[in-house]
Design a protein around this motif. Structure first.
Motif, short mmCIF file in Angstrom:
data_model
loop_
_atom_site.label_atom_id
_atom_site.label_comp_id
_atom_site.label_asym_id
_atom_site.label_seq_id
_atom_site.Cartn_x
_atom_site.Cartn_y
_atom_site.Cartn_z
N SER A 1 0.85 -1.19 0.06
CA SER A 1 -0.01 0.15 -0.13
C SER A 1 1.13 1.25 0.12
N PRO A 2 0.99 2.05 -0.84
CA PRO A 2 1.71 3.31 -1.09
C PRO A 2 1.40 4.04 0.06
N HIS A 3 -0.06 4.29 0.35
CA HIS A 3 -0.19 5.27 1.53
C HIS A 3 -1.25 4.13 2.19
N THR A 4 -1.30 4.80 3.63
CA THR A 4 -2.46 4.23 4.32
C THR A 4 -3.90 4.03 3.51
N ASP A 5 -4.70 3.31 3.61
CA ASP A 5 -5.99 3.10 2.75
C ASP A 5 -6.03 2.58 1.30
N ASP A 6 -4.79 2.69 0.66
CA ASP A 6 -4.99 2.23 -0.89
C ASP A 6 -5.27 0.86 -0.74
N ALA A 7 -4.68 -0.03 -0.02
CA ALA A 7 -5.09 -1.48 -0.26
C ALA A 7 -6.44 -1.89 0.15
N ASP B 1 3.45 8.19 -6.42
CA ASP B 1 3.81 7.29 -5.50
C ASP B 1 3.36 6.01 -5.72
N HIS B 2 2.44 5.73 -6.15
CA HIS B 2 1.58 4.57 -6.63
C HIS B 2 2.43 3.93 -7.83
N ALA B 3 2.87 4.83 -8.80
CA ALA B 3 3.59 4.28 -9.91
C ALA B 3 5.07 3.78 -9.42
#
Ligand SMILES: [Zn+2]
Length: 217
Positions: free
Chosen positions: A15-21, A122-124
């Motif tokens: 998960s790049p940031h909290t909550d993405d996954a 960040d996701h990339a």
């Protein structure tokens, strides 16, 4: 799911940031845990800089840890890093080093992370480093975050029951800071709507869709 539980006992969630996954794969994670998969969950940024000025800097860290503990995951199942938001590209090699260590130490059967079609900077970075680290060793699937993607190849569908959707919604309800700032995708209507849409494509009430980069059996 039998083949998934037999062949994918150890699952690494990125998960790049909290909550993405949770947004992209919360229902599936709930289903994997129900099927006794061993989950290791890595968050790269607690996105402190994205919070409103009047919120405590560790708000998202606390919210994520509440999600983890609600799923029965302990400190040994979770790595929460504090890279600065939107600056992961500057730390690309550090991200890769973390993933290579996990490949050696956790040796996941399957890795779930962001898509190569995800245009958040960040996701990339996480998507690219995930493939660089695991392309020879693990199945790799990518979750759907439509607000960041200009295209998405829905190759894998994971069917969800009501209880899995309920679990996904409960995870997202822990993120009061995100509900508070009114993100359009952080609503029950949106989450259930996407679940219904993906479910309708495979004749099931709810589903989550994934891109498949690698599938190894
Ligand atoms: Zn993100």
């Amino acid at each position: 799911m039998n083949i998934l539980t037999r062949e994918c006992n150890k699952i690494l969630v990125l998960s790049p940031h909290t909550d993405d996954a949770e947004l992209g794969s919360g229902g599936s994670i709930s289903r994997f845990i129900e099927n006794n998969a061993i989950i290791h969950w890595v968050v790269f940024s607690s996105a402190e800089e994205s919070l409103p000025a009047d919120m405590a800097r560790d708000t998202l860290t606390k919210e994520f840890m509440e999600v983890a503990s609600s799923l029965g995951l302990g400190a040994e199942n979770v790595d929460l890093h504090h890279f600065s938001v939107r600056k992961l590209a500057e730390r690309r090699q550090d991200v890769l080093d973390i993933l290579v260590s996990l490949r050696r130490e956790f040796a996941p059967d399957m890795v779930i992370g962001p898509s190569l079609n995800d245009y958040h900077q960040d996701h990339a970075v996480v998507a690219n480093e995930m493939i660089r680290a695991f392309k020879m060793s693990s199945s790799i699937i990518c979750y759907e975050l439509p607000w960041n993607q200009v295209s998405f190849e829905s190759q894998l569908f994971i069917r969800l029951e009501d209880k899995h959707m309920e679990s996904k919604l409960n995870m997202l309800k822990k993120y009061e800071s995100q509900i508070h700032i009114n993100r359009g995708y952080f609503t029950e209507d949106f989450i259930k709507g996407l679940g219904y849409t993906r479910g309708a494509q495979v004749g099931h009430k709810f589903a989550e869709a994934f891109e498949v980069v690698r599938w190894m059996i």
